[in-house]
Scaffold this active site. Structure first.
Site, short mmCIF file in Angstrom:
data_model
loop_
_atom_site.label_atom_id
_atom_site.label_comp_id
_atom_site.label_asym_id
_atom_site.label_seq_id
_atom_site.Cartn_x
_atom_site.Cartn_y
_atom_site.Cartn_z
N GLU A 174 4.12 70.34 49.32
CA GLU A 174 5.58 70.17 48.57
C GLU A 174 5.31 68.85 47.91
O GLU A 174 4.92 68.07 47.97
CB GLU A 174 6.24 69.81 50.18
CG GLU A 174 7.76 69.77 49.51
CD GLU A 174 8.76 69.70 50.76
OE1 GLU A 174 9.73 70.15 51.13
OE2 GLU A 174 8.27 68.87 51.82
N ALA A 332 5.18 62.97 57.17
CA ALA A 332 4.36 63.94 57.81
C ALA A 332 4.95 65.20 56.83
O ALA A 332 5.74 65.12 55.93
CB ALA A 332 5.24 64.34 59.29
N GLU A 334 5.95 69.49 56.95
CA GLU A 334 6.13 70.30 58.08
C GLU A 334 5.57 71.84 57.83
O GLU A 334 5.95 72.99 58.39
CB GLU A 334 7.74 70.76 58.06
CG GLU A 334 8.31 71.51 56.84
CD GLU A 334 8.74 70.36 55.45
OE1 GLU A 334 9.41 70.74 54.86
OE2 GLU A 334 8.26 69.11 55.72
N HIS A 367 11.66 65.81 63.93
CA HIS A 367 12.19 66.22 62.32
C HIS A 367 11.16 67.32 61.89
O HIS A 367 11.93 68.43 61.36
CB HIS A 367 11.83 64.98 61.68
CG HIS A 367 12.30 65.14 60.18
ND1 HIS A 367 13.23 64.76 59.65
CD2 HIS A 367 11.68 65.78 59.32
CE1 HIS A 367 13.63 65.00 58.08
NE2 HIS A 367 12.27 65.64 58.16
N GLU A 368 9.67 67.07 62.05
CA GLU A 368 9.14 68.20 61.46
C GLU A 368 8.89 69.57 62.10
O GLU A 368 9.14 70.43 61.64
CB GLU A 368 7.52 67.81 61.34
CG GLU A 368 7.43 66.49 60.87
CD GLU A 368 7.97 66.18 59.29
OE1 GLU A 368 8.00 67.55 58.78
OE2 GLU A 368 8.37 65.28 58.67
N HIS A 371 11.87 71.69 61.13
CA HIS A 371 11.81 72.33 60.07
C HIS A 371 11.16 73.66 59.99
O HIS A 371 11.16 74.53 59.34
CB HIS A 371 10.66 71.32 58.94
CG HIS A 371 11.40 70.63 58.10
ND1 HIS A 371 12.43 70.94 57.42
CD2 HIS A 371 11.14 69.12 58.22
CE1 HIS A 371 12.61 69.65 56.59
NE2 HIS A 371 11.99 68.72 57.16
N GLU A 390 16.26 68.89 54.47
CA GLU A 390 15.85 67.75 55.15
C GLU A 390 16.94 66.81 55.77
O GLU A 390 17.04 66.21 56.65
CB GLU A 390 15.52 66.48 53.80
CG GLU A 390 14.36 67.11 53.11
CD GLU A 390 12.91 67.26 54.06
OE1 GLU A 390 12.99 66.80 55.01
OE2 GLU A 390 12.00 67.64 53.64
#
Length: 923
Positions: A174, A332, A334, A367-368, A371, A390
Site C-alpha cells: 500500500e 502496521a 492490514e 485498527h488493523e 480493516h 482509515e
C-alpha cells in the site's frame, strides 16, 4: 536497451504445441494515453484482471538481492484491443512464449508499461497474460524488501547477513507498490484472486495471506517451494508475503467459523516470540490488562470474534497471522490474513517495555483487524476515498479497545490525541478535505495523514453520537453485506446509514467530508439568551470571506445541568442563531467534546468554567483547555486567558487532562522560547501548577497499580524535569548514573523517557555519549525509540550536530529517524541547528529519505513546524522553491503555513504574556 517483451496467451494458444511461437523483437517505443476519466489517471478499462498465478523464486541472498518471478494473469478482454496497459516499477521482464508483444513502451514516471500485439485481441471472458520478470529485494520499505536486525537467539544457517546485521524479507504494497514486486493491474478497484508460491530456504518460514497448500522440493538442494491456498478476490495492495527465520505463539478464536476455530499467530524473528504472547488470560472475566500479562495473540482472537458479531459478517479467511517486521515505514499494514507490524506496535516485554506501549499495541491490533472488513472485504473505489478505510478503522479500533479495557478511558485519550491532532492540521489554510481529489495514485501517500485517519474518525464519532450506536452498526452491517468483495464510495456508506437510521445522513455529513476545514462556534451572552455563530477556524486567524462560505451541521451539545443525563440534541444549521431561555448560571457547549469544532467562550465564561471544572467531564475539561489554546494562537483569545484557566487545575487527577494541559503549555513555551524572560516565567508557572500532583504521585510503581496512574507518573516527572524542578533533576541523575553503571533495575522502564530526557538536558557530553551507547546495546523493543528522543534533547549545538550525523548514519534505521528529529525540533537549543544541518546536507538528507516519500513527508513536518519566525518561514519557502518535492510537496506548504501562524502569534502576544507573568509573580 535490450528488448524484454511481454506475451499474451489467448485461450486457443495454451496447448503445448503453441508454447514456442516465433519471438517478435521490439522495434519502437511510443507513448500511449491511459486517461480513462477526467478526475483520475487510471488504467484503461478494456482489460480487467480476474486471477493471478504468481511464482517467486531464485532469491539471491546477497549481491544485488535479486529474485525471479513468473506471473500468469487471467484477464477479461472487455473490448477488442491490440494493447494492454498495466503497472510495473523497477522490474525487468524476459522471454516466456506465446503470442509475442510486438511493441512495448514504458512510462517510468507513471510506472506503466504498454504492450502492443500484432493482431487485435478479441473480446474474451478469460484469457491469460503471462510474464516472467526479475526484481530486487530493496531497502526502501516498499515492494518486496529486506530489513536488518540483530538476532536475540542464534538464527538458522541460511539467514543472510549484510555487514553486522541479519536480514528478513517481507512486502509492503500500500498504496502503489505491488507493481514494485510483480507486473500487475495495481489499482484498488481492479480486484482479483491470487495463487502464490515462494521458493525459499528449507530452514526458513514462508508466509502469505492464506494458509499453506503444499510444500515441495525446490529447484536446488536446500530449497523448498511453499504454495498457498487461493485468496478471496481482493486489491493488489493487500497481497503480502514474508520470508524469514520466524517462530510464533498461537491462540484461537472462541467462536467457530465454518465449524473450526481460527488460529491466530504472532510471528517474530527467533528469540522474540514470548514478547508476542506474555500470557493467555488477558480478557477472562474479572481480569484487567494490568492484572494479567499482555497476550497479543489472544486479544487478536477476541477482537476478531467481537467484530464478527458487531459487523454481522464472519471473518472470511481461515487464519490470521501477525508478523513483527524490523524495518517498517508505518505502524502496521492490514494485508488480508497476514498483518505486518513494526516491532514496537506488536511486541511487549513486561520487564523492559514502557507501559504506554500496552495501549498502543491494543489499539494498533484493533485498527488493523477492523480493516479485514472495512478496507479488505469492502474497499474504497479510488484513493480519494481513503478515509472510508482509515477513518472507520481508527474509530472502531478505539471502540474495540474501550470495549475490552473500559478502565483505560480511551475516549478521553481520543479527544486529547486524535481530535486535537486532526484539528491542529485542519486549522491550516493548507489542509485538505477528508475526501480529497487524487488524480494520480502516486500522490496518495500524502493523504495518509491526520485528516484521513483522525478527522475521519472524529466525524464518525460525532455521527455515531447523533444516530445512536445500534442504528449505526445496523447501517454498517448492511453496507458491508451489500458491497462485500467489491468496492464502495462515501455515498454508499451514507445510503446504508440513512436506511438504518431514517435520517438523511448525506445532507448533514457531506460538508464534513467534502469541504476543507471545520468551524469555531463563537458565543455572545445576553440576559437569558445565547448568540451562536459558526465560522471556519484558521490558526492564523485571518479567514477570508471566500474561505468562510461552508455552513456545517454543528451538533451543539448544550448542557445546562451538570448533573443531568444528557445534553440537548439541537444542532446549528445556519451561520448564526440565538438560543433563548438559557440558564446563565451554568452551561457548556459541545458536551463530551463530541462535535468536531472549537468553541470560543466569552472571557468571563471561560474563567468561570475553569473554576467550576468539577462540574465538567474529563472530555469537557480537555476540550476547554484545548480550545482556549487554539483561540490564543489564532488571536481570538489570549494566552493570559489560557493561563488563567489552567491555574485552576492544580488538583487535577486525570491523565488525559494533564496530557492536554502539558501539551498546551509546551506549545506556548515553544512559541516564546527565544524570549528568556517569558520562557523562564512559563517554566515557573508550569512548576507551580504541576508540583502538588507530582509530589502526590511519587516515583514508585506499586504492584497492581491502575494503568492510568502509572502513565500520569511518567508524564508529570518528565514535565517536572523539563521545567527545571531541582529535586526531580537530582533524582533523575541519580537513577541515570545507576543505569549507566550497569544496574538494569535503576530506572523503571516507564520512567526511562523522563530520566533520560532530564539527565541529558541538565548534563552534557558524558550523558549524551552514555545514551548513544545505550542505543547500541539496548535489548528492549522500545529502547531505540526512547534513546533517539532523549538524544534529541541535546543541550548544545555541537551535540545536536553530532546527533544529526548519527541519525543519518547506517546505525539508525530510516523508520526511526523521525523520533530524533521531532525531539530536536521541540528543543529550543537545537531547533535552528537541525534546520541548518538539513540545508547544508540536503543531498545526504534527500538521498536517505526520498526513496519513500511518506518518510520525507513526516520528516519535513516534524523537523520544521516548531519555528515561530517570519524570517525562517521565508527561508524555508526559498530553500524548497527549486527542490524536487514531488510526493511530499504538501508537507512543505503545511510547514510554511504553520510557521507563519506561530510567528503571528508570537508577535501579537509576546509582550502581553510577559506582562501577565510579571503581574502574577512568575517573572
Amino acid at each position: 536497451r535490450k528488448e524484454r517483451p511481454y506475451y499474451f496467451v489467448p485461450p486457443e494458444f495454451r496447448k503445448p504445441q503453441y508454447q514456442f511461437l516465433k519471438r517478435v523483437r521490439i522495434f519502437s517505443v511510443r507513448t500511449v494515453s491511459t486517461m480513462a476519466a477526467t478526475d483520475r489517471d487510471i488504467l484503461p478499462a478494456n482489460v480487467r484482471p480476474l486471477h493471478y498465478n504468481l511464482d517467486i523464486y531464485d532469491l539471491e541472498f546477497g549481491g544485488d538481492f535479486s529474485y525471479q518471478g513468473t506471473v500468469k494473469t487471467d484477464v477479461e478482454i472487455k473490448s477488442p484491443t491490440k494493447t494492454i496497459v498495466l503497472n510495473a516499477h523497477q522490474l525487468q521482464t524476459d522471454f516466456l512464449g506465446g503470442q509475442n508483444a510486438s511493441d512495448i513502451s514504458y512510462d517510468a514516471k507513471a510506472q506503466r508499461v504498454t504492450l502492443t500485439f500484432p493482431d487485435e485481441i478479441a473480446v474474451h471472458e478469460n484469457s491469460v497474460l503471462e510474464i516472467t520478470f526479475s526484481g530486487t529485494m530493496n531497502t526502501n520499505m516498499a515492494g518486496f524488501y529486506r530489513s536488518k536486525y540483530k538476532p536475540t537467539a542464534p538464527p538458522v544457517p541460511s539467514v543472510p547477513m549484510e555487514g553486522e546485521y541479519h536480514l528478513m524479507f517481507s512486502t509492503q504494497f500500500e498504496s502503489c507498490d505491488a507493481r514494485r514486486a510483480f507486473p500487475c493491474f495495481d489499482e484498488p478497484n481492479l480486484k482479483a484472486s491470487f495463487d502464490v508460491s515462494l521458493e525459499v530456504p528449507e530452514d526458513q518460514t514462508a508466509l502469505s495471506n492464506m494458509p499453506e497448500k503444499e510444500v515441495r522440493q525446490g529447484g536446488k538442494p536446500g530449497l523448498k517451494v511453499v504454495s498457498f491456498q487461493r485468496t478471496p478476490v481482493m486489491s493488489t495492495y493487500l497481497l503480502a508475503w514474508s520470508v524469514a527465520d520466524l517462530e510464533y505463539v498461537e491462540a484461537f478464536t472462541e467462536r467457530k467459523y465454518n465449524g473450526k476455530q481460527i488460529p491466530v499467530r504472532v510471528y517474530t524473528t527467533r528469540g522474540l516470540k514470548e514478547q508476542g504472547r506474555l500470557g493467555v488470560e488477558i480478557c477472562h472475566k474479572g481480569k484487567t490488562l494490568d492484572q494479567l500479562a499482555w497476550g497479543q495473540a489472544l486479544i487478536t482472537a477476541k477482537v476478531v470474534d467481537f467484530y464478527s458479531d458487531i459487523f454481522k459478517i464472519e471473518y472470511p479467511l481461515p487464519k490470521i497471522d501477525l508478523v513483527a517486521i524490523h524495518e517498517f515505514s508505518h505502524n502496521a499494514m492490514e494485508n488480508w490474513g497476514l498483518i505486518t507490524y513494526r516491532t514496537t506496535a506488536i511486541l511487549f516485554d513486561p520487564a523492559k517495555s514502557d507501559n504506554k506501549y500496552k495501549n498502543r499495541i491494543a489499539y494498533v491490533v484493533a485498527h488493523e483487524l477492523a480493516h479485514q472488513w472495512f478496507g479488505n472485504l469492502v474497499t474504497m473505489d479510488w484513493w480519494n476515498e481513503l478515509w472510508l478505510n482509515e477513518g472507520f478503522a481508527t474509530w472502531v479500533g478505539w471502540y474495540a479497545v474501550d470495549h475490552f479495557f473500559p478502565e483505560h478511558q480511551v475516549w478521553s485519550q481520543f479527544v486529547t490525541e486524535a481530535v486535537q491532532t486532526a484539528q491542529n492540521l485542519d486549522a491550516l489554510r493548507a489542509s485538505h478535505a477528508v475526501e480529497v481529489a487524487v488524480k494520480d495514485a502516486l500522490e496518495v501517500e500524502q493523504i495518509f495523514d491526520a485528516i484521513s485517519y483522525l478527522k475521519g474518525s472524529s466525524v464518525i464519532r460525532m455521527l455515531v453520537a447523533h444516530l445512536g450506536i445500534d442504528d449505526f452498526f445496523q447501517g454498517i452491517a448492511a453496507y458491508l453485506k451489500k458491497h462485500a468483495y467489491g468496492n464502495a464510495k462515501t455515498v454508499d456508506l451514507w445510503a446504508a446509514l440513512s436506511e438504518a437510521s431514517g435520517k438523511d445522513v448525506k445532507t448533514f455529513m457531506d460538508p464534513w467530508i467534502r469541504k476543507i476545514g471545520f468551524p469555531v462556534v463563537m458565543l455572545a451572552e445576553e440576559p437569558g439568551q445565547l448568540g451562536i455563530k459558526q465560522s471556519r477556524f484558521l490558526s492564523s486567524g485571518d479567514v477570508k470571506p471566500e474561505e468562510d462560505e461552508t455552513v456545517w451541521w454543528v451538533p451543539l451539545g448544550l448542557k445546562t445541568d451538570p448533573k443531568g443525563p444528557a445534553a440537548t440534541s439541537q444542532a446549528l444549521t445556519t451561520k448564526e442563531e440565538t438560543l433563548r431561555n438559557i440558564d446563565e448560571s451554568f452551561y457548556k457547549i459541545n458536551s463530551g467534546q463530541v462535535g468536531f469544532y472549537r468553541t470560543n467562550y466569552p472571557p468571563a465564561r471561560l474563567a468561570q468554567l475553569g473554576k467550576e471544572k468539577g462540574k465538567l467531564s474529563v472530555e469537557d475539561r480537555i476540550g476547554l483547555v484545548a480550545d482556549a489554546t487554539a483561540m490564543a494562537v489564532a488571536g481570538q483569545g489570549t494566552t493570559a486567558g489560557l493561563l488563567t484557566l489552567v491555574e485552576n487545575f492544580q488538583d487535577e487527577t486525570s491523565y488525559a487532562v494533564w496530557s492536554q494541559i502539558l501539551a498546551s503549555l509546551a506549545s506556548v513555551r515553544s512559541i516564546f522560547a527565544d524570549n528568556e524572560a517569558v520562557s523562564e516565567g512559563l517554566k515557573k508557572f508550569t512548576l507551580r501548577l504541576i508540583m502538588p500532583a507530582t509530589e502526590r504521585i511519587g516515583w514508585q510503581y506499586p504492584k497492581d497499580e491502575d494503568f492510568l496512574v502509572g502513565q500520569l507518573r511518567s508524564l508529570l516527572i518528565t514535565a517536572a524535569g523539563g521545567a527545571g524542578h531541582q529535586k526531580t533533576i537530582e533524582e533523575a541523575k541519580r537513577q541515570f548514573a545507576g543505569q549507566i553503571k550497569g544496574d538494569s533495575n535503576a530506572v523503571h522502564p516507564s520512567l526511562r523517557t523522563g530520566v533520560f530526557h532530564t539527565s541529558i538536558r541538565n548534563g552534557g557530553k558524558p550523558e549524551y555519549d552514555a545514551i548513544k551507547e545505550e542505543y547500541s546495546k539496548t535489548t528492549s523493543i522500545d529502547g531505540k525509540e526512547i534513546c533517539l528522543t532523549s538524544m534529541g534533547q541535546a543541550p548544545s549545538v555541537d551535540l545536536a550536530e553530532d546527533f544529526m550525523d548519527f541519525q543519518f548514519s547506517e546505525k539508525v534505521a530510516v523508520q526511526d529517524m523521525n523520533f530524533g528529529s521531532a525531539s530536536l525540533a521541540a528543543n529550543p537549543k537545537a531547533r535552528k541547528a537541525l534546520w541548518d544541518y538539513v540545508q547544508k546536507n540536503w543531498e545526504k538528507v534527500s538521498k536517505k529519505l526520498s526513496a519513500r516519500p511518506i518518510v520525507m513527508d513526516r520528516f519535513i513536518k516534524m523537523s520544521l513546524s516548531k519555528f515561530a519566525s517570519h524570517d525562517i518561514e521565508q527561508n524555508i519557502s526559498a530553500f524548497f522553491r527549486d527542490k524536487n518535492t514531488e510526493g511530499w510537496n504538501r508537507a512543505v506548504v503545511q510547514v510554511i503555513d504553520t510557521v507563519r501562524a506561530n510567528a503571528n502569534y508570537r508577535e501579537r502576544d509576546e509582550q502581553l504574556v510577559l506582562e501577565w507573568l510579571k503581574a502574577h509573580g512568575y517573572a
